[in-house]
Design an enzyme around this catalytic site. Structure first.
Site, mmCIF file in Angstrom:
data_model
loop_
_atom_site.group_PDB
_atom_site.id
_atom_site.type_symbol
_atom_site.label_atom_id
_atom_site.label_comp_id
_atom_site.label_asym_id
_atom_site.label_seq_id
_atom_site.Cartn_x
_atom_site.Cartn_y
_atom_site.Cartn_z
ATOM 1 N N ASN A 34 9.193 -3.073 2.357
ATOM 2 C CA ASN A 34 9.213 -1.964 1.396
ATOM 3 C C ASN A 34 8.690 -0.724 2.122
ATOM 4 O O ASN A 34 7.511 -0.655 2.447
ATOM 5 C CB ASN A 34 8.322 -2.334 0.200
ATOM 6 C CG ASN A 34 8.158 -1.195 -0.783
ATOM 7 O OD1 ASN A 34 8.834 -0.171 -0.682
ATOM 8 N ND2 ASN A 34 7.249 -1.367 -1.736
ATOM 9 N N TRP A 35 9.571 0.212 2.361
ATOM 10 C CA TRP A 35 9.180 1.397 3.145
ATOM 11 C C TRP A 35 8.448 2.436 2.310
ATOM 12 O O TRP A 35 7.989 3.445 2.840
ATOM 13 C CB TRP A 35 10.417 2.023 3.806
ATOM 14 C CG TRP A 35 11.068 1.146 4.833
ATOM 15 C CD1 TRP A 35 10.694 -0.117 5.193
ATOM 16 C CD2 TRP A 35 12.224 1.461 5.637
ATOM 17 N NE1 TRP A 35 11.532 -0.603 6.171
ATOM 18 C CE2 TRP A 35 12.475 0.341 6.462
ATOM 19 C CE3 TRP A 35 13.060 2.573 5.733
ATOM 20 C CZ2 TRP A 35 13.537 0.314 7.374
ATOM 21 C CZ3 TRP A 35 14.112 2.548 6.632
ATOM 22 C CH2 TRP A 35 14.344 1.422 7.451
ATOM 23 N N LYS A 36 8.390 2.231 1.015
ATOM 24 C CA LYS A 36 7.697 3.152 0.111
ATOM 25 C C LYS A 36 8.148 4.595 0.377
ATOM 26 O O LYS A 36 9.305 4.826 0.704
ATOM 27 C CB LYS A 36 6.174 2.973 0.230
ATOM 28 C CG LYS A 36 5.762 1.504 0.018
ATOM 29 C CD LYS A 36 4.290 1.291 -0.177
ATOM 30 C CE LYS A 36 4.014 -0.185 -0.392
ATOM 31 N NZ LYS A 36 2.605 -0.473 -0.668
ATOM 32 N N HIS A 96 7.068 -2.687 -9.119
ATOM 33 C CA HIS A 96 6.011 -2.627 -8.103
ATOM 34 C C HIS A 96 4.726 -2.096 -8.742
ATOM 35 O O HIS A 96 4.780 -1.244 -9.630
ATOM 36 C CB HIS A 96 6.451 -1.724 -6.943
ATOM 37 C CG HIS A 96 5.539 -1.842 -5.766
ATOM 38 N ND1 HIS A 96 4.343 -1.174 -5.693
ATOM 39 C CD2 HIS A 96 5.635 -2.583 -4.629
ATOM 40 C CE1 HIS A 96 3.742 -1.501 -4.549
ATOM 41 N NE2 HIS A 96 4.508 -2.345 -3.887
ATOM 42 N N GLU A 135 2.687 -0.006 -7.803
ATOM 43 C CA GLU A 135 2.557 1.455 -7.736
ATOM 44 C C GLU A 135 3.359 2.121 -8.860
ATOM 45 O O GLU A 135 2.962 3.158 -9.391
ATOM 46 C CB GLU A 135 2.990 1.948 -6.341
ATOM 47 C CG GLU A 135 1.930 1.595 -5.294
ATOM 48 C CD GLU A 135 2.442 1.306 -3.897
ATOM 49 O OE1 GLU A 135 3.586 1.697 -3.559
ATOM 50 O OE2 GLU A 135 1.692 0.670 -3.121
ATOM 51 N N GLU A 159 2.132 -9.794 -5.758
ATOM 52 C CA GLU A 159 1.378 -8.830 -4.962
ATOM 53 C C GLU A 159 0.065 -8.507 -5.667
ATOM 54 O O GLU A 159 0.034 -7.645 -6.559
ATOM 55 C CB GLU A 159 2.179 -7.534 -4.779
ATOM 56 C CG GLU A 159 3.494 -7.721 -4.045
ATOM 57 C CD GLU A 159 3.950 -6.412 -3.383
ATOM 58 O OE1 GLU A 159 4.099 -6.412 -2.159
ATOM 59 O OE2 GLU A 159 4.136 -5.409 -4.083
ATOM 60 N N GLY A 217 -2.248 -2.550 0.816
ATOM 61 C CA GLY A 217 -2.670 -1.405 1.622
ATOM 62 C C GLY A 217 -4.161 -1.366 1.893
ATOM 63 O O GLY A 217 -4.695 -0.343 2.320
ATOM 64 N N SER A 261 -0.933 -6.615 2.370
ATOM 65 C CA SER A 261 -1.510 -6.681 3.724
ATOM 66 C C SER A 261 -0.977 -7.851 4.551
ATOM 67 O O SER A 261 -1.740 -8.499 5.275
ATOM 68 C CB SER A 261 -3.040 -6.698 3.652
ATOM 69 O OG SER A 261 -3.507 -5.498 3.048
ATOM 70 N N GLY A 298 3.003 -1.605 4.813
ATOM 71 C CA GLY A 298 2.636 -0.884 6.035
ATOM 72 C C GLY A 298 3.244 -1.454 7.310
ATOM 73 O O GLY A 298 3.816 -0.713 8.124
HETATM 74 P P1 13P Z 1 0.989 -3.495 2.330
HETATM 75 O O1 13P Z 1 1.715 -4.517 3.157
HETATM 76 O O2 13P Z 1 0.907 -2.158 3.016
HETATM 77 O O3 13P Z 1 -0.331 -4.000 1.840
HETATM 78 O O4 13P Z 1 1.882 -3.211 1.028
HETATM 79 C C1 13P Z 1 2.344 -4.294 0.280
HETATM 80 C C2 13P Z 1 3.334 -3.805 -0.705
HETATM 81 O O5 13P Z 1 3.004 -3.109 -1.640
HETATM 82 C C3 13P Z 1 4.742 -4.167 -0.509
HETATM 83 O O6 13P Z 1 5.507 -3.873 -1.625
#
Ligand code: 13P
Length: 252
Positions: A11-13, A97, A99, A169, A175, A215, A237
């Site tokens: 996931n490149w966000k 997600h 977020e 998640e 993160g 993570s 990340g």
């Molecule tokens: P990280 O791998 O940066 O913790 O993010 C996880 C995530 O939200 C993937 O959708």
């Protein structure tokens, strides 16, 4: 039961524009050209979905949107429809997600609409669920997971589930560099599979892939993937670095 095929998703966000995104996609494609026993997916931002899908044509990498609307078209400012995702070369979508839930206030009902819309247009749909730190500390983890699953999957049939992937998640692990231990992750995944048995039936639950996210790094992917109910990873990340993501894809 057919063995569940592992899925490693990046996931490149809200990172990358066209040049670095296409480079990343090509570098990722190089690291996974030989693999047949697992699937790889990348979810770039909407603005470069089409370019990334273009450079990945001929590879087996699945291109996904990071969110998707339920409708084909309409007066829905700021939204992207499943048909638009497909026209841009995408065949999958991440939905729910944390977020989206926490920062943008998306509710389980809204997320369920997105899931149903994505499925109606044939997108592979990754439904994300997960508890916050406060919920875990209050002993609410399982209640939260069951509730998000039941509401997120409301009115789906067992047949629909062939195109659904669940991503667990834990919000406190996203993160933060704090991964759930392999035992914590396995426990949550087994619980989720148990709820899927209740909502649908055993065969559906056994065929549904459940990814872990939060993570995920080269240092922890092998032990996570060794867990019986962990069928893949949703990586944030580390998915922005082709070398790290390549190592995660090539987990042992
Ligand atoms: P990280 O791998 O940066 O913790 O993010 C996880 C995530 O939200 C993937 O959708």
């Amino acid at each position: 039961m057919g063995k569940r095929k592992a899925l490693i998703a990046g996931n490149w966000k809200m990172y990358t524009t066209v040049v670095d995104g296409c480079r990343l996609a090509l570098d990722v494609a190089k690291t996974c050209s030989e693999l047949t026993d697992r699937e790889v997916l990348v979810a770039p931002p909407f603005t470069i979905l089409s370019e990334v899908a273009h450079v990945l044509k001929g590879s087996k990498i699945i291109v996904a949107a990071q969110n998707v609307c339920w409708a084909e078209k309409g007066a829905l400012t700021g939204e992207i429809s499943p048909v638009m995702v497909q026209a841009a070369g995408g065949s999958a979508a991440i939905v729910g997600h944390s977020e989206r839930r926490q920062i943008f206030g998306e509710t389980d009902e809204l997320i369920n609409n997105r899931v149903r819309g994505a499925l109606a247009f044939g997108l592979l749909t990754i439904l994300c669920i997960g508890e916050t730190l406060g919920e875990r500390e209050d002993g609410q983890t399982f209640n939260v997971l069951a509730d998000q699953l039941r509401k997120g999957l409301a009115s789906l049939t067992g047949a629909d589930m062939a195109n659904v992937v669940i991503a667990y998640e834990p919000v406190w692990a996203i993160g933060t560099g704090k991964t759930a231990s392999k035992e914590q992750a396995q426990e949550a995944h087994a619980f989720i599979r148990g709820i899927l048995v209740q909502i649908f039936e055993k065969t559906v639950a056994e065929q549904t892939r459940i990814l872990y996210g939060g993570s995920v790094k080269p240092a922890n992917i092998d032990e996570l993937m060794a867990q019986i109910d962990i069928d893949g990873a949703l990586v944030g990340g580390a998915a922005l670095d082709a070398e790290l993501f390549g190592r995660i894809i090539n987990y042992k």
